[in-house]
Structure formats: structure tokens, C-alpha cells
Design an enzyme around this catalytic site. Sequence first.
Site: not given
Ligand code: ARG
Length: 400
Positions: A14, A93, A122, A173
Site C-alpha cells: 500500500d 499511531r 488508524d 493485513s
Molecule cells: N484493529 C486494530 C486497531 O484498530 C488493529 C488494526 C491494525 N491494522 C492491521 N493491518 N491489522 O488498533
Amino acid sequence: MGKRVVLAYSGGLDTSVAIRWLSDQGYDVIAATVDVGEAKDLDAVAAKAMRVGAKDAYVIDAQEEFCQEFLVPAIAANALYQGRYPLATALARPLIARHLCRIAEETMAEAISHGCTGKGNDQVRFDVAIETLRPGTKIIAPAREWGLTREEEIAYAEEHGIPVSATVENPFSVDANLWGRSVEGGVLEDPWNAPPEECYAWTKAPGEATPAEMVVSFAGGVPVAISGEELPLPTLIAQAASVAGAAGVGRVDLIEDRLVGIKSREIYEAPAAVALIAAHQEVEFLTLPRELLQHKAALEQTFAQVVYNGQWFTPLRSALGAYLAETQKAVTGEVRLALGNGRAVATGRRSPQAVYDQSLATYSAGDRFDHTAAVGFITIYGMQSQAYAKAQSKAAAHAG
Ligand code: ARG
């Protein structure tokens, strides 16, 4: 020099496609890869950024910062979203966003870009943090704008000479840092499907796990040693992850409530987080008074939600952080954990600051508890419920 954009770059498909896409929009792309302990070769990631078309590529070692500023408070809060997710992705983040803003400031970039889609948490965490820390910055989320399916994205990559093979083979992912791995997508999207073994990388399956014992020492709420060996926090966490992971501890399979209203199915593996939070909570049970533990539990929930919901750079989070830090003064001691059967269970705990007092608790010789004091206590303690029961029966007699 043209207009500049700082891109949060992971080395994956990505964000590699994003480099090309942003360049096509007339931007000079500055790739920034923040090392929060994913344990991959970040020089290779930076080299790939340049190969794919970035004008410059930064690698920032932020592991210590991540530990001290983000994980220490998360441990103090025993932070688990929905009681289970240790928030690895969510905690990293705001730190990444802060580095993006710093680099944007230093390079006088007008825009910041990230690879988030329009469906997740995110994007909210990044955008809100960037808007707060560097108002006026243009935020570009190519994956939210370009509307490419996975297949179209791969075709675009192939057409532009962006390497895809490794990415295409990975059906999930994944986001990872010191505190844990987050895995979603593919067959996991059907919540009835059991997670296939290949979505795990840090934890052994129950059948292949090696049970272990681990003693964790805390000083003021911060883990400082494992089995007697003092370690800097990033190393300690990595070591806890390897022992607990080998014991099969730290797998989480969760139907999760995203901030954007979607329910999603997420697999986490966070062996260090699960083990260290279990150990930390155990020291708290030993060293903190009942009322503080009960009150703190409510704020722990709030803290986890605040982190999950992308509200790191808010006065609420700062205030919670100050409260939590205050509670940790006495949280010093050691816990012995039994790691196995997918669980981290405390089998022993001790502390020079224990509120637990064996001479008060004991049923044997040496008992210092004043048994006669209990009688007076009970009289007063039960007064209102007795009075209520009496009033009720009087009313019933009157009515009948
Ligand atoms: N759902 C989790 C969060 O919002 C993890 C998201 C992370 N991304 C991934 N590509 N798995 O903190």
C-alpha cells in the site's frame, strides 16, 4: 524543489504504491519509517522507498520513546480494549504521527500522508493527531482516495515496477510493533473460521508450546527485570515476548468494535503484553489499597478507550496519565508467572511495599488481628440493612 509530502512508510504494498501515486500528483515524497520494534530490516525498507521513487527516506529509532511514553502508561492502566486487546497498534499511531509532524516541520512539507483505508481506526488516529500537532497540514490518505481493489492495486504496482510478490502471498493485513501483532483480513473476515496457524508468528500453538516460568520485577509500576536480570524496557519486552510466545501465551481472537461503527474480527498476538499486564496487575493487588484498586479499574477502562479512539493528544489522556502515574508509586515487587495452556497465571508475588500482611491474614499462631474489633464493626456495618428489613416487615404487618 517541488511541493513536499512526508509519507508514513512501512515497506508494504500500500505505501509503496502510495509513493508512486503521490509522485504522480506532483509531490516530492519523503518516506518516514518509525521503528517501534517491528523487528524488520528498516534499512532495506528505506532502500526500497528510494527505489520505488521517494526523494528521501528516514528511519527513526523510536523504541525507547515508545516504551517510556506509551507503554509505561499502558502497563500502569493494565490497558486492554474490550478486556482483551492490548492496543499495540493504537498506542504506536500517535507516536508515529508526532514524528511525521516533526519531519514535515523540518523539511517544510505541506502535506503528510499515510496508508490507511477509510474503514479503520488508524486513519482517525493519524488524522486527529496530525491536525492537533500541526494544524493546517494537508493530509493525504491515498488508499482512502484511490478506490482501487486489491487486484487493481497489484496491477498498478506491476505496471510501475513496484515489487509485490511477498505481499501478495501474505493473505493477511498485519501491523506489528514491540507490544504486539495485529492481523486481519482474508479468511479471518468470516468470524466462524478458526484462525489458520499461519496468521501467527510470535506464539506457539497450544500443542507445540513449551510451558515456562518467569519472574517479573516491577519498580514503581515499570517492569525492570526478568528472572533477576535487569534489562532496558525494549529488551525486557522482547525477552518476555519470546518466553511467553514459546509457551503459547498471548493469542487473542476478538470481535472488535471499531470507532467508525464497524464490527471487525481481529487476531492479535501479544505475548509480552499479556504476560506483563497479568504480572503488573498482580503486584497492584498486593500493594494498593482496596478503594484505590476499585476506583482505578474504572479509569483503566476509560484510558483503554481513549487510546483506542485516537485521543492521545487530549487533556483527558494527559489527566488520566497523571492519575495513573500517581497510583504507581507503590507498585514495586516481584511476580512469578506460570506460562502455559495459553495463559499467564501468577503463582507467587512479593513486595517490600505489600499492603498484604501475613500476621493479619493468618489463621495460625502469630495472629495480630483484633477479633473483638470485628464484632463492633459488624454491628455498625449491618445497621442500615437491618433497619430496612425491620421497616419492611412492619409495613407488611400493617398492610396485612
Ligand atoms: N484493529 C486494530 C486497531 O484498530 C488493529 C488494526 C491494525 N491494522 C492491521 N493491518 N491489522 O488498533
